[in-house]
Design an enzyme around this catalytic site. Structure first.
Site, PDB file in Angstrom:
ATOM      1  N   ALA A   6      -2.507   2.196  -6.286  1.00  0.00           N
ATOM      2  CA  ALA A   6      -3.079   0.925  -5.831  1.00  0.00           C
ATOM      3  C   ALA A   6      -4.299   1.176  -4.962  1.00  0.00           C
ATOM      4  O   ALA A   6      -5.309   0.460  -5.043  1.00  0.00           O
ATOM      5  CB  ALA A   6      -2.031   0.121  -5.064  1.00  0.00           C
ATOM      6  N   SER A  28       0.496  -2.600  -6.558  1.00  0.00           N
ATOM      7  CA  SER A  28       1.955  -2.547  -6.600  1.00  0.00           C
ATOM      8  C   SER A  28       2.501  -1.478  -5.654  1.00  0.00           C
ATOM      9  O   SER A  28       1.998  -0.351  -5.617  1.00  0.00           O
ATOM     10  CB  SER A  28       2.402  -2.239  -8.036  1.00  0.00           C
ATOM     11  OG  SER A  28       3.770  -1.903  -8.093  1.00  0.00           O
ATOM     12  N   HIS A  58       0.016   1.594  -8.931  1.00  0.00           N
ATOM     13  CA  HIS A  58       1.277   1.615  -8.181  1.00  0.00           C
ATOM     14  C   HIS A  58       1.223   2.675  -7.097  1.00  0.00           C
ATOM     15  O   HIS A  58       0.815   3.819  -7.344  1.00  0.00           O
ATOM     16  CB  HIS A  58       2.465   1.898  -9.101  1.00  0.00           C
ATOM     17  CG  HIS A  58       3.782   1.907  -8.366  1.00  0.00           C
ATOM     18  ND1 HIS A  58       4.322   0.765  -7.818  1.00  0.00           N
ATOM     19  CD2 HIS A  58       4.638   2.920  -8.054  1.00  0.00           C
ATOM     20  CE1 HIS A  58       5.458   1.063  -7.214  1.00  0.00           C
ATOM     21  NE2 HIS A  58       5.674   2.360  -7.334  1.00  0.00           N
ATOM     22  N   SER A  59       1.647   2.305  -5.889  1.00  0.00           N
ATOM     23  CA  SER A  59       1.725   3.202  -4.750  1.00  0.00           C
ATOM     24  C   SER A  59       0.341   3.812  -4.480  1.00  0.00           C
ATOM     25  O   SER A  59      -0.625   3.073  -4.263  1.00  0.00           O
ATOM     26  CB  SER A  59       2.804   4.267  -5.004  1.00  0.00           C
ATOM     27  OG  SER A  59       3.141   4.945  -3.812  1.00  0.00           O
ATOM     28  N   MET A  60       0.192   5.126  -4.499  1.00  0.00           N
ATOM     29  CA  MET A  60      -1.127   5.725  -4.309  1.00  0.00           C
ATOM     30  C   MET A  60      -2.130   5.151  -5.300  1.00  0.00           C
ATOM     31  O   MET A  60      -3.315   4.968  -4.986  1.00  0.00           O
ATOM     32  CB  MET A  60      -1.066   7.243  -4.462  1.00  0.00           C
ATOM     33  CG  MET A  60      -2.406   7.933  -4.214  1.00  0.00           C
ATOM     34  SD  MET A  60      -2.418   9.705  -4.578  1.00  0.00           S
ATOM     35  CE  MET A  60      -2.694   9.674  -6.360  1.00  0.00           C
TER      36      MET A  60
END
Length: 256
Positions: free
Chosen positions: A99, A122, A95-97
């Site tokens: 990913a 994500s 998720h975020s970083m």
């Protein structure tokens, strides 16, 4: 807590070890996040799936270790820690970083002949989609304001001065890592990619998430869910359903 021979427990956390599971999910946290963020995922998927959550240096029980503020360096070290965990099919979720880290770790696995069967990216725009961001250069108040705006941390916790002092270095280092990351032109993975994004995420538009399809030579899927950058906090059931569908398909494929 069970650990792999390739890791001493620093990097890879299994909150609900599932040694008999046919599949393994590796989860990569967001900026400032920790492995424990994925405890509910491990709880929900065990014992069907063996869930491993990555713990970056500079937070929680690793807070006294030097931070890694470069995505490439972080991916190198995560890859080194995860070697030996690929005794069963791997799925990556970041998720975020996380990913971006998952994408780079997948590339390292594939370079050496391995790799995940699917990458879930994500809450993060495609690696080739660049925004000029400088959160890591802001003062402490600016970083705290950013985190509050993203709703990634409980405001009550951000009111605790001692806790703020503990998490700010990790936040600043992680923001620097992801904001200075530049994807190698034309970089792809050979596994399918599923992108997930909140429909009102200020950090990632639907178009930016859809461009993940340019970074895979296999299949691509896009899921747009209600919510902002941390849509998965309120849409956990939807995310778990998507993951469950993936593992069901994997099990059916291996049964043929």
């Amino acid at each position: 807590m069970s650990v792999s021979p390739a890791d001493d427990g620093l990097w890879c956390r299994r909150f609900h070890p599932a040694p008999e599971a046919a599949h393994r999910l590796v989860c990569f946290p967001h900026a400032g996040g920790s492995a424990s963020y994925y405890l509910p995922v491990a709880t929900a998927l065990s014992p069907r799936v063996d869930v491993v959550a990555v713990q970056y240096p500079g937070r929680q029980d690793r807070r006294n270790e030097p931070l890694i503020d470069d995505i490439g360096t972080l991916a190198d070290q995560v890859y080194g820690a995860l070697r030996g965990w690929d005794d069963r099919p791997l799925t990556f979720f970041g998720h975020s970083m996380g990913a971006v880290v998952a994408f780079e770790v997948a590339r390292r696995f594939e370079r050496d002949g391995g790799g995940p069967v699917r990458l879930f990216a994500s809450g993060r725009r495609a690696p080739s989609r660049y925004r000029d961001e400088n959160v890591h250069q802001r003062g402490d108040d600016g970083i705290i304001a950013e985190v509050k705006a993203m709703s990634g941390t409980d405001d009550r916790l951000l009111g605790d001065d001692e806790l703020i002092r503990m998490i700010l270095p990790a936040l600043r280092g992680d923001y620097k890592a992801v904001e200075t990351y530049r994807c190698e032109p034309g970089a792809t993975v050979a596994c399918p990619v599923t992108a997930l994004v909140g429909d009102s995420d200020p950090k990632t538009s639907v178009d930016e998430a859809e461009d993940w399809q340019k970074h895979t030579t296999a299949g691509f899927r896009l899921h747009v869910l209600p919510g902002g950058h941390f849509y998965l906090n309120s849409r956990a059931a939807d995310v778990l359903r998507i993951l469950d569908e993936h593992f069901t398909a994997q099990a059916a494929a291996h049964a043929r």
